[in-house]
Design a protein around this motif. Structure first.
Motif, PDB file in Angstrom:
ATOM      1  N   GLY A 169       0.809  -1.213   0.000  1.00 35.85           N
ATOM      2  CA  GLY A 169       0.000   0.000   0.000  1.00 35.85           C
ATOM      3  C   GLY A 169       0.843   1.265   0.000  1.00 35.85           C
ATOM      4  N   TYR A 170       0.168   2.402   0.016  1.00 35.97           N
ATOM      5  CA  TYR A 170       0.838   3.701  -0.052  1.00 35.97           C
ATOM      6  C   TYR A 170       1.865   3.884   1.056  1.00 35.97           C
ATOM      7  N   GLY A 171       1.542   3.390   2.245  1.00 37.46           N
ATOM      8  CA  GLY A 171       2.412   3.645   3.390  1.00 37.46           C
ATOM      9  C   GLY A 171       3.412   2.546   3.686  1.00 37.46           C
ATOM     10  N   ARG A 172       3.612   1.631   2.755  1.00 38.52           N
ATOM     11  CA  ARG A 172       4.452   0.464   3.044  1.00 38.52           C
ATOM     12  C   ARG A 172       5.910   0.837   3.333  1.00 38.52           C
ATOM     13  N   LYS A 173       6.409   1.877   2.685  1.00 37.96           N
ATOM     14  CA  LYS A 173       7.832   2.214   2.818  1.00 37.96           C
ATOM     15  C   LYS A 173       8.159   2.898   4.135  1.00 37.96           C
ATOM     16  N   THR A 174       7.130   3.357   4.836  1.00 41.26           N
ATOM     17  CA  THR A 174       7.364   4.033   6.114  1.00 41.26           C
ATOM     18  C   THR A 174       6.967   3.160   7.302  1.00 41.26           C
ATOM     19  N   TYR A 175       6.566   1.910   7.018  1.00 36.45           N
ATOM     20  CA  TYR A 175       6.121   1.019   8.097  1.00 36.45           C
ATOM     21  C   TYR A 175       7.300   0.167   8.565  1.00 36.45           C
ATOM     22  N   GLU A 176       7.862   0.516   9.685  1.00 40.14           N
ATOM     23  CA  GLU A 176       9.108  -0.094  10.142  1.00 40.14           C
ATOM     24  C   GLU A 176       8.930  -1.468  10.777  1.00 40.14           C
ATOM     25  N   ALA A 177       7.698  -1.841  11.116  1.00 31.51           N
ATOM     26  CA  ALA A 177       7.483  -3.133  11.771  1.00 31.51           C
ATOM     27  C   ALA A 177       7.456  -4.305  10.798  1.00 31.51           C
ATOM     28  N   ALA A 178       7.538  -4.028   9.501  1.00 29.54           N
ATOM     29  CA  ALA A 178       7.497  -5.093   8.497  1.00 29.54           C
ATOM     30  C   ALA A 178       8.885  -5.655   8.218  1.00 29.54           C
ATOM     31  N   ASP A 179       8.932  -6.925   7.870  1.00 29.35           N
ATOM     32  CA  ASP A 179      10.189  -7.558   7.468  1.00 29.35           C
ATOM     33  C   ASP A 179      10.513  -7.255   6.010  1.00 29.35           C
ATOM     34  N   ALA A 180       9.453  -6.982   5.222  1.00 28.47           N
ATOM     35  CA  ALA A 180       9.645  -6.695   3.798  1.00 28.47           C
ATOM     36  C   ALA A 180       8.464  -5.880   3.283  1.00 28.47           C
ATOM     37  N   GLN A 181       8.649  -5.285   2.099  1.00 26.62           N
ATOM     38  CA  GLN A 181       7.589  -4.519   1.452  1.00 26.62           C
ATOM     39  C   GLN A 181       7.327  -5.134   0.084  1.00 26.62           C
ATOM     40  N   MET A 182       6.103  -4.950  -0.407  1.00 23.17           N
ATOM     41  CA  MET A 182       5.757  -5.481  -1.722  1.00 23.17           C
ATOM     42  C   MET A 182       4.724  -4.573  -2.369  1.00 23.17           C
ATOM     43  N   SER A 183       4.736  -4.488  -3.690  1.00 27.21           N
ATOM     44  CA  SER A 183       3.836  -3.588  -4.406  1.00 27.21           C
ATOM     45  C   SER A 183       2.380  -4.014  -4.242  1.00 27.21           C
ATOM     46  N   GLU A 184       1.497  -3.025  -4.346  1.00 27.60           N
ATOM     47  CA  GLU A 184       0.054  -3.294  -4.259  1.00 27.60           C
ATOM     48  C   GLU A 184      -0.405  -4.231  -5.373  1.00 27.60           C
TER      49      GLU A 184
END
Length: 257
Positions: free
Chosen positions: A64-79
């Protein structure tokens, strides 16, 4: 094994916890998106609902839009990737996904294995998005959830011709001043969203089965209008608003198996 997907959108935050990559253990939705405490609230709520703690989670993926600022995640992925995974998990027959979110609309064409074959997006204009419906519901002084009820009762839908939210708003005000039947006016608004989205879908190429995800999928006035515009049945995916979060939870599972 427990994996969590969090979809941080422009207006909402959604979480899904998946057990062993097969079963949805819990879901949460908070009406507050990126830049707010909505993601933290959704995260805490889904853990509580599942009866789990942070230590029980094997992997977390944010989208989602805020994925890059969410520090609790192990990884990010596109919508796009997450929505494809989520919808295919719910309906493996799906070949075209129409997703109308708060700030954009996406059409994703899938191959037989659930991979992305092609996609198109509208993220430049609010017309044809959930935001458009929110603005119109506010103008009509009704909850956005009531739009469906009125739209499905319409006998002669009004035509909303403007392709811009601002000009469309002026059209609706003009119709209100003429005491147009409310059901016909709401149906016109829903048809307007469907018309713009259908044009987007035709650019990507339509293959059945066509599935609709995102919060607007719950508005059957728009869903029915889309079916008419595309001349194919458009079906609502179960838990339509959670597809990004579900896909992220599936991606998290794939990271650890």
């Amino acid at each position: 094994m427990y994996t969590l997907g969090i979809d941080i959108g422009s207006t909402t935050s959604k979480c899904v916890i998946l057990e062993d990559g097969k079963m949805i253990r819990a879901m949460s939705l908070v009406t507050a998106g990126t830049g707010t405490n909505g993601p933290a609230q959704a995260y805490e709520q889904v853990l509580q609902s599942a009866g789990l703690t942070q230590a029980d989670l094997d992997y977390v993926v944010a989208t989602g839009y805020g994925r890059k600022t969410y520090e609790a995640a192990d990884a990010q992925m596109s919508e796009l990737t997450c929505h494809a995974k989520g919808v295919y998990f719910q309906n493996p027959k799906c070949r075209t996904i129409i997703d109308i979110g708060g700030q954009d609309a996406k059409v994703i064409r899938l191959n037989e294995n659930g991979g992305i074959a092609d996609f198109v997006m509208n993220d430049k204009c609010a017309a044809g998005t959930g935001r458009f419906l929110d603005v119109m519901a506010g103008l009509l002084q009704m909850p956005v959830s009531d739009l469906q009820k009125y739209a499905l009762a319409a006998k002669e839908p009004v035509r909303i011709s403007s392709t811009c939210t601002v000009f469309a708003e002026s059209e609706v005000i003009s119709q209100l001043s003429q005491n147009v039947d409310m059901a016909n006016l709401v149906a016109g608004i829903c048809n307007s969203v469907a018309s713009r989205t259908a044009a987007l879908a035709k650019r990507a190429g339509i293959r059945e089965t066509v599935c609709m995800s995102g919060g607007v999928a719950q508005n059957h006035g728009v869903l029915s209008a889309l079916s008419r515009e595309l001349d194919v049945p458009v079906v609502e995916v179960e838990y339509a608003q959670y597809m990004g979060a579900l896909g992220a939870a599936i991606a998290a599972y794939e990271k650890v198996i």
